[in-house]
Design a protein around this motif. Structure first.
Motif, PDB file in Angstrom:
ATOM      1  N   ARG A  22      -6.983 -14.017  -3.487  1.00  0.00           N
ATOM      2  CA  ARG A  22      -5.557 -13.703  -3.517  1.00  0.00           C
ATOM      3  C   ARG A  22      -4.870 -14.657  -2.550  1.00  0.00           C
ATOM      4  O   ARG A  22      -5.533 -15.385  -1.818  1.00  0.00           O
ATOM      5  CB  ARG A  22      -5.323 -12.241  -3.090  1.00  0.00           C
ATOM      6  CG  ARG A  22      -5.801 -11.267  -4.129  1.00  0.00           C
ATOM      7  CD  ARG A  22      -4.967 -11.388  -5.392  1.00  0.00           C
ATOM      8  NE  ARG A  22      -5.708 -10.837  -6.509  1.00  0.00           N
ATOM      9  CZ  ARG A  22      -5.827 -11.453  -7.668  1.00  0.00           C
ATOM     10  NH1 ARG A  22      -5.286 -12.631  -7.862  1.00  0.00           N
ATOM     11  NH2 ARG A  22      -6.484 -10.896  -8.643  1.00  0.00           N
ATOM     12  N   GLN A  44       4.767 -24.343  -4.209  1.00  0.00           N
ATOM     13  CA  GLN A  44       6.016 -23.648  -4.473  1.00  0.00           C
ATOM     14  C   GLN A  44       7.026 -24.108  -3.449  1.00  0.00           C
ATOM     15  O   GLN A  44       6.706 -24.244  -2.297  1.00  0.00           O
ATOM     16  CB  GLN A  44       5.853 -22.136  -4.289  1.00  0.00           C
ATOM     17  CG  GLN A  44       4.561 -21.572  -4.799  1.00  0.00           C
ATOM     18  CD  GLN A  44       4.524 -21.526  -6.306  1.00  0.00           C
ATOM     19  OE1 GLN A  44       5.561 -21.746  -6.929  1.00  0.00           O
ATOM     20  NE2 GLN A  44       3.391 -21.271  -6.879  1.00  0.00           N
ATOM     21  N   GLY A  70      -5.610 -20.702  -3.000  1.00  0.00           N
ATOM     22  CA  GLY A  70      -6.480 -21.184  -4.058  1.00  0.00           C
ATOM     23  C   GLY A  70      -5.869 -20.928  -5.424  1.00  0.00           C
ATOM     24  O   GLY A  70      -4.852 -20.238  -5.559  1.00  0.00           O
ATOM     25  N   GLY A  74      -2.400 -15.995  -6.375  1.00  0.00           N
ATOM     26  CA  GLY A  74      -1.199 -15.163  -6.382  1.00  0.00           C
ATOM     27  C   GLY A  74       0.000 -15.830  -5.727  1.00  0.00           C
ATOM     28  O   GLY A  74       0.979 -15.158  -5.414  1.00  0.00           O
ATOM     29  N   THR A  77       3.061 -15.386  -7.918  1.00  0.00           N
ATOM     30  CA  THR A  77       3.423 -13.964  -7.961  1.00  0.00           C
ATOM     31  C   THR A  77       4.148 -13.571  -6.686  1.00  0.00           C
ATOM     32  O   THR A  77       5.214 -12.936  -6.719  1.00  0.00           O
ATOM     33  CB  THR A  77       2.149 -13.104  -8.122  1.00  0.00           C
ATOM     34  OG1 THR A  77       1.425 -13.585  -9.246  1.00  0.00           O
ATOM     35  CG2 THR A  77       2.494 -11.637  -8.292  1.00  0.00           C
ATOM     36  N   ARG A 185      -4.611 -10.085  -0.443  1.00  0.00           N
ATOM     37  CA  ARG A 185      -4.306  -9.281  -1.632  1.00  0.00           C
ATOM     38  C   ARG A 185      -3.004  -9.702  -2.343  1.00  0.00           C
ATOM     39  O   ARG A 185      -2.502  -8.978  -3.194  1.00  0.00           O
ATOM     40  CB  ARG A 185      -4.246  -7.779  -1.319  1.00  0.00           C
ATOM     41  CG  ARG A 185      -5.498  -7.209  -0.678  1.00  0.00           C
ATOM     42  CD  ARG A 185      -5.435  -5.688  -0.587  1.00  0.00           C
ATOM     43  NE  ARG A 185      -4.179  -5.206  -0.035  1.00  0.00           N
ATOM     44  CZ  ARG A 185      -3.844  -5.240   1.253  1.00  0.00           C
ATOM     45  NH1 ARG A 185      -4.697  -5.759   2.132  1.00  0.00           N
ATOM     46  NH2 ARG A 185      -2.684  -4.776   1.658  1.00  0.00           N
TER      47      ARG A 185
HETATM   48  N1  LIG Z   1      -4.384  -7.477  -9.684  1.00  0.00           N
HETATM   49  C1  LIG Z   1      -3.639  -8.422  -9.110  1.00  0.00           C
HETATM   50  N2  LIG Z   1      -3.362  -9.524  -9.817  1.00  0.00           N
HETATM   51  C2  LIG Z   1      -2.598 -10.461  -9.226  1.00  0.00           C
HETATM   52  C3  LIG Z   1      -2.090 -10.313  -7.911  1.00  0.00           C
HETATM   53  N3  LIG Z   1      -1.386 -11.410  -7.586  1.00  0.00           N
HETATM   54  C4  LIG Z   1      -1.434 -12.205  -8.679  1.00  0.00           C
HETATM   55  N4  LIG Z   1      -2.164 -11.641  -9.660  1.00  0.00           N
HETATM   56  C5  LIG Z   1      -2.476 -12.194 -10.992  1.00  0.00           C
HETATM   57  O1  LIG Z   1      -3.310 -13.328 -10.800  1.00  0.00           O
HETATM   58  C6  LIG Z   1      -2.924 -14.361 -11.702  1.00  0.00           C
HETATM   59  C7  LIG Z   1      -2.592 -15.655 -10.933  1.00  0.00           C
HETATM   60  O2  LIG Z   1      -1.479 -15.415 -10.115  1.00  0.00           O
HETATM   61  P1  LIG Z   1      -0.436 -16.549  -9.741  1.00  0.00           P
HETATM   62  O3  LIG Z   1       0.630 -15.909  -8.931  1.00  0.00           O
HETATM   63  O4  LIG Z   1      -0.015 -17.301 -10.968  1.00  0.00           O
HETATM   64  O5  LIG Z   1      -1.358 -17.499  -8.830  1.00  0.00           O
HETATM   65  P2  LIG Z   1      -1.072 -18.947  -8.258  1.00  0.00           P
HETATM   66  O6  LIG Z   1      -1.747 -18.993  -6.945  1.00  0.00           O
HETATM   67  O7  LIG Z   1       0.367 -19.252  -8.278  1.00  0.00           O
HETATM   68  O8  LIG Z   1      -1.846 -19.828  -9.316  1.00  0.00           O
HETATM   69  P3  LIG Z   1      -1.833 -21.420  -9.542  1.00  0.00           P
HETATM   70  O9  LIG Z   1      -0.427 -21.864  -9.693  1.00  0.00           O
HETATM   71  O10 LIG Z   1      -2.643 -21.558 -10.781  1.00  0.00           O
HETATM   72  O11 LIG Z   1      -2.503 -21.989  -8.348  1.00  0.00           O
HETATM   73  C8  LIG Z   1      -1.747 -13.852 -12.512  1.00  0.00           C
HETATM   74  O12 LIG Z   1      -2.235 -13.360 -13.745  1.00  0.00           O
HETATM   75  C9  LIG Z   1      -1.189 -12.715 -11.657  1.00  0.00           C
HETATM   76  O13 LIG Z   1      -0.580 -11.722 -12.454  1.00  0.00           O
HETATM   77  C10 LIG Z   1      -2.418  -9.123  -7.198  1.00  0.00           C
HETATM   78  O14 LIG Z   1      -2.050  -8.916  -6.059  1.00  0.00           O
HETATM   79  N5  LIG Z   1      -3.202  -8.222  -7.861  1.00  0.00           N
END
Ligand SMILES: Nc1nc2c(ncn2[C@@H]2O[C@H](COP(=O)(O)OP(=O)(O)OP(=O)(O)O)[C@@H](O)[C@H]2O)c(=O)[nH]1
Ligand SMILES: O=P(O)(O)OC[C@H]1O[C@H](OP(=O)(O)OP(=O)(O)O)[C@H](O)[C@@H]1O
Ligand SMILES: O=c1cc[nH]c(=O)[nH]1
Length: 424
Positions: A22, A44, A70, A74, A77, A185
């Motif tokens: 996360r 971002q 990584g 997340g 998100t 998380r």
């Molecule tokens: N269960 C759960 N899923 C999460 C959480 N945070 C993110 N996700 C899921 O994990 C996936 C990746 O999340 P992103 O927020 O796109 O991650 P990122 O770090 O921006 O990813 P990249 O841009 O590929 O590096 C998505 O499908 C989210 O919905 C969380 O706290 N809990």
């Protein structure tokens, strides 16, 4: 290429991807913070748009937040949640993904061997140039990257062992020591997200608005004032108590507003026979209330300025985007008077702007108008200050934002209905 411009900038730097983690690192950058290693991927960028104004004489300090984590940890998100909760149109997000280099024809042929998780996959020079411009409050064109053929998400999990994990170990993890805040998380960590939102709000809040617009004055907050605000904002307060505490706050705003009128020097002799070097109040002034909520402020003005003339403006709400003036009754010699414009709530700023426009049409110099209110939405302040940079705004609190119904949040509901007892 979407154009972005800003006076404050929040930047996020993210490392290469590591599935399963996360959000592991949120880095608040400031000029004194050491820069993250070049290997840390900027993923971002949250950036408040330019709130340029003729009145914006004070230099504005961009605020940049770097976010690392990584792959699929997340980052997006969490940043989306922060943006959503901030509810501030000045904050925008710029994703490092926008700065992927295009693949050459040769690389495209062997796309399965291409490492999208290596820093070399990005046009870091362009990213840095973009950030430099944003930090100096210039607009930038952010490239749009076409993910159609090279979506990394699906490939990353295939390529976890070959590209994702090594890139995470080499380029993301080493940047962790620079983090000011680490969020385990990710999107599930509501407490951490709330704390970050509060921190950013402080950065963007009333302090900054007063810096951006030097004619905006917020009365000095004390626990007494916060206590009265707590009471009038409480939806369960009785009407008499709402009126009582609103009146007390209004009186403070009125007294503060009067302090912005011009004065002349005046000396008096005290009962001890000494000379007191004082000032004389401005004589040529009047109040103008925006009907009906503004009328709640008339008594406080009369109590402070005996016999003051008070005019009225009624603005008919014609949808939320446009407002139509339907009634005005103003002192005939208003062009010779300083005007205290009264309305307890500054929302979108439409009502205030209509009223100010009318006063200017009547010959009142823009700089002779002091707009007094209890609560202001940042949107309303931008709206009034951009259009009328010489008008002074005196308020007791600046709230967070407007909601989709153009109500101030947290706000105090419909002031007029609560004050005059016409709510249920
Ligand atoms: N269960 C759960 N899923 C999460 C959480 N945070 C993110 N996700 C899921 O994990 C996936 C990746 O999340 P992103 O927020 O796109 O991650 P990122 O770090 O921006 O990813 P990249 O841009 O590929 O590096 C998505 O499908 C989210 O919905 C969380 O706290 N809990
Ligand atoms: O900045 P704006 O988005 O224009 O909103 C602010 C206006 O809304 C409120 O009046 P309202 O229209 O509720 O009427 P009232 O005073 O009769 O209650 C308030 O008193 C302002 O006049
Ligand atoms: O929140 C709001 C907005 C406009 N007018 C009010 O009384 N309240």
């Amino acid at each position: 290429m979407p154009e972005k411009s800003m006076d404050d900038v929040m930047e996020a730097a993210a490392g290469a991807h590591f599935s399963g983690l996360r959000l592991d690192s949120l880095r608040f950058s400031s000029p004194s913070t050491p820069a993250s290693p070049s290997s840390a991927r900027a993923s971002q960028v949250l950036s408040p748009e330019a709130a340029s104004s003729a009145a914006a004489a004070a230099p504005r300090q961009p605020f940049v937040i770097g976010v690392s984590g990584g792959t699929a940890s997340g980052k997006t998100t969490v940043c989306d949640m922060i943006i959503q909760q901030l509810h501030d149109h000045r904050v925008v997000l710029v994703n490092q993904d926008s700065f992927y280099r295009g693949l050459t024809a040769e690389e495209s042929k062997h796309v399965q061997d291409y490492n999208f998780d290596h820093p070399d996959a990005f046009d870091t020079e362009q990213l840095l140039e973009c950030m430099g411009k944003l930090k100096s409050a210039h607009s930038v064109n952010v490239p749009l990257y076409d993910f159609k053929n090279h979506r990394r998400c699906s490939e990353s999990f295939r390529k976890y062992g070959r590209f994702v994990k090594p890139a995470f170990d080499d380029f993301v993890l080493p940047s962790k020591k620079y983090a000011d805040v680490i969020i385990p998380r990710g999107g599930d960590n509501h407490v951490a997200i709330d704390l970050i939102v509060q921190h950013i709000r402080t950065k963007l809040g009333q302090h900054d608005l007063c810096k951006i617009y030097t004619n905006v004055y917020v009365i000095q907050s004390t626990f007494q004032i916060r206590g009265m605000h707590t009471l009038i904002r409480d939806r369960d307060i009785t009407t008499p108590d709402f009126v009582f505490y609103s009146d007390r706050l209004i009186r403070l705003v009125v007294e503060h507003g009067l302090g912005h009128l011009p004065f002349t020097e005046k000396q008096v002799v005290t009962p001890t026979g000494s000379v007191y070097m004082g000032v004389d109040f401005c004589k040529k002034l009047c109040g103008v209330s925006i009907v009906r909520s503004g009328e709640s402020m008339e008594n406080a003005l009369r109590a402070c300025c005996k016999g003051i003339k008070i005019g009225k403006i009624l603005i008919h709400r014609d949808g939320d985007n446009g407002k139509q003036l339907i009634y005005e009754k103003l002192p005939k010699d208003i062009s010779e008077r300083h005007v205290l414009l009264l309305d307890p709530v500054l929302g979108t700023g439409n009502s205030a702007n209509q009223a100010i426009e009318l006063l200017i049409q009547k010959g009142v110099p823009e700089s002779w108008i002091i707009f007094l209110n209890l609560i202001s939405a940042p949107e309303g302040i931008h709206c009034v200050c951009k259009r009328f940079p010489s008008v002074k705004i005196v308020t007791s609190e600046i709230d967070v934002a407007l909601n989709e119904d153009f109500r101030v949040i947290p706000g105090l509901g419909e002031f007029g209905d609560r004050y005059f007892g016409t709510d249920n």
